[in-house]
Design a protein around this motif. Structure first.
Motif, PDB file in Angstrom:
ATOM      1  N   TYR A 179      -9.679   0.983  -2.124  1.00  0.00           N
ATOM      2  CA  TYR A 179      -9.282   1.360  -0.857  1.00  0.00           C
ATOM      3  C   TYR A 179     -10.186   1.277   0.186  1.00  0.00           C
ATOM      4  O   TYR A 179     -10.070   0.807   1.280  1.00  0.00           O
ATOM      5  CB  TYR A 179      -8.409   2.697  -1.031  1.00  0.00           C
ATOM      6  CG  TYR A 179      -7.247   2.691  -1.626  1.00  0.00           C
ATOM      7  CD1 TYR A 179      -6.114   2.150  -0.872  1.00  0.00           C
ATOM      8  CD2 TYR A 179      -6.863   3.354  -2.684  1.00  0.00           C
ATOM      9  CE1 TYR A 179      -4.764   1.824  -1.466  1.00  0.00           C
ATOM     10  CE2 TYR A 179      -5.670   2.944  -3.329  1.00  0.00           C
ATOM     11  CZ  TYR A 179      -4.564   2.513  -2.641  1.00  0.00           C
ATOM     12  OH  TYR A 179      -3.290   2.503  -3.067  1.00  0.00           O
ATOM     13  N   ASN A 215      -4.023   6.949   1.399  1.00  0.00           N
ATOM     14  CA  ASN A 215      -3.952   6.943  -0.094  1.00  0.00           C
ATOM     15  C   ASN A 215      -5.557   7.349  -0.483  1.00  0.00           C
ATOM     16  O   ASN A 215      -5.512   7.770  -1.521  1.00  0.00           O
ATOM     17  CB  ASN A 215      -3.639   5.405  -0.502  1.00  0.00           C
ATOM     18  CG  ASN A 215      -1.934   5.123  -0.460  1.00  0.00           C
ATOM     19  OD1 ASN A 215      -1.543   6.062  -0.113  1.00  0.00           O
ATOM     20  ND2 ASN A 215      -2.062   3.779  -0.465  1.00  0.00           N
ATOM     21  N   SER A 216      -6.608   6.928   0.475  1.00  0.00           N
ATOM     22  CA  SER A 216      -7.915   7.283   0.242  1.00  0.00           C
ATOM     23  C   SER A 216      -7.679   8.881  -0.172  1.00  0.00           C
ATOM     24  O   SER A 216      -8.607   9.264  -0.871  1.00  0.00           O
ATOM     25  CB  SER A 216      -8.911   6.534   0.845  1.00  0.00           C
ATOM     26  OG  SER A 216      -8.767   5.204   0.992  1.00  0.00           O
ATOM     27  N   GLY A 243       0.972   4.270  -2.750  1.00  0.00           N
ATOM     28  CA  GLY A 243       0.736   5.553  -2.473  1.00  0.00           C
ATOM     29  C   GLY A 243       1.807   6.603  -2.787  1.00  0.00           C
ATOM     30  O   GLY A 243       1.418   7.822  -2.912  1.00  0.00           O
ATOM     31  N   TYR A 255      -3.994   2.775   3.865  1.00  0.00           N
ATOM     32  CA  TYR A 255      -5.210   2.835   3.495  1.00  0.00           C
ATOM     33  C   TYR A 255      -5.871   4.120   3.506  1.00  0.00           C
ATOM     34  O   TYR A 255      -6.517   4.800   2.370  1.00  0.00           O
ATOM     35  CB  TYR A 255      -6.221   1.717   3.865  1.00  0.00           C
ATOM     36  CG  TYR A 255      -6.093   0.312   3.315  1.00  0.00           C
ATOM     37  CD1 TYR A 255      -6.060   0.081   2.115  1.00  0.00           C
ATOM     38  CD2 TYR A 255      -5.443  -0.712   4.245  1.00  0.00           C
ATOM     39  CE1 TYR A 255      -6.114  -1.113   1.417  1.00  0.00           C
ATOM     40  CE2 TYR A 255      -5.261  -1.968   3.778  1.00  0.00           C
ATOM     41  CZ  TYR A 255      -5.613  -2.034   2.352  1.00  0.00           C
ATOM     42  OH  TYR A 255      -5.396  -3.501   2.014  1.00  0.00           O
ATOM     43  N   ILE A 278       0.861  -1.261   0.110  1.00  0.00           N
ATOM     44  CA  ILE A 278      -0.029  -0.005  -0.213  1.00  0.00           C
ATOM     45  C   ILE A 278       1.020   1.435   0.039  1.00  0.00           C
ATOM     46  O   ILE A 278       0.644   2.154  -0.455  1.00  0.00           O
ATOM     47  CB  ILE A 278      -0.908   0.233   1.074  1.00  0.00           C
ATOM     48  CG1 ILE A 278      -1.779  -1.233   1.043  1.00  0.00           C
ATOM     49  CG2 ILE A 278      -1.804   1.282   1.171  1.00  0.00           C
ATOM     50  CD1 ILE A 278      -2.482  -1.744   2.365  1.00  0.00           C
TER      51      ILE A 278
END
Length: 123
Positions: free
Chosen positions: A48, A79-80, A17, A76, A13
């Motif tokens: 995500y 990145n979202s 990212g 997570y 992740i």
């Protein structure tokens, strides 16, 4: 073994990212939506979201936890947020593209009027 799995997930992740700040900067600087796929970014955002839901279920129902677990959960979320920013920039840039196109059309119409006037003066 669970720590290795959490580490690999967090690193995966994290690597995904790394691209988002680059994409956000490009969207901000270019000021155009051309070449962007908002559908692709929405699909990633949904993915995500599913990953976040998985983490919540693991934490609440399976007593999963620990530093690496929390780290992957944080990635997570980060990145979202980055994808959401890039999606927002897409819509801003699409609006800027439309404004540019309208200005170009208006300018072209003004140019046509000038050409017609110039033609009538030559006769």
């Amino acid at each position: 073994m669970e720590n290795i799995i959490d580490l690999l997930e967090a690193l995966t992740i994290f690597c995904f990212g790394l691209s988002w700040p680059i994409s956000i900067r490009k969207s901000w600087v270019s000021r155009t939506a051309k070449g962007k796929s908002v559908l692709f970014e929405i699909i990633l955002l949904v993915g995500y979201g599913i990953g976040i839901a998985r983490k919540v279920i693991q934490a609440t129902c399976m007593d999963a936890g620990g530093f690496l677990f929390g780290l992957s959960f944080a990635f997570y979320i980060i990145n979202s947020i980055a994808i959401a920013i890039d999606i927002a920039l897409y819509f801003r840039n699409r609006k800027l593209d439309e404004q540019r196109e309208q200005a170009e059309k208006a300018q072209a119409k003004e140019g046509d009027v000038v050409l017609i006037i110039a033609d009538t003066n030559n006769n």
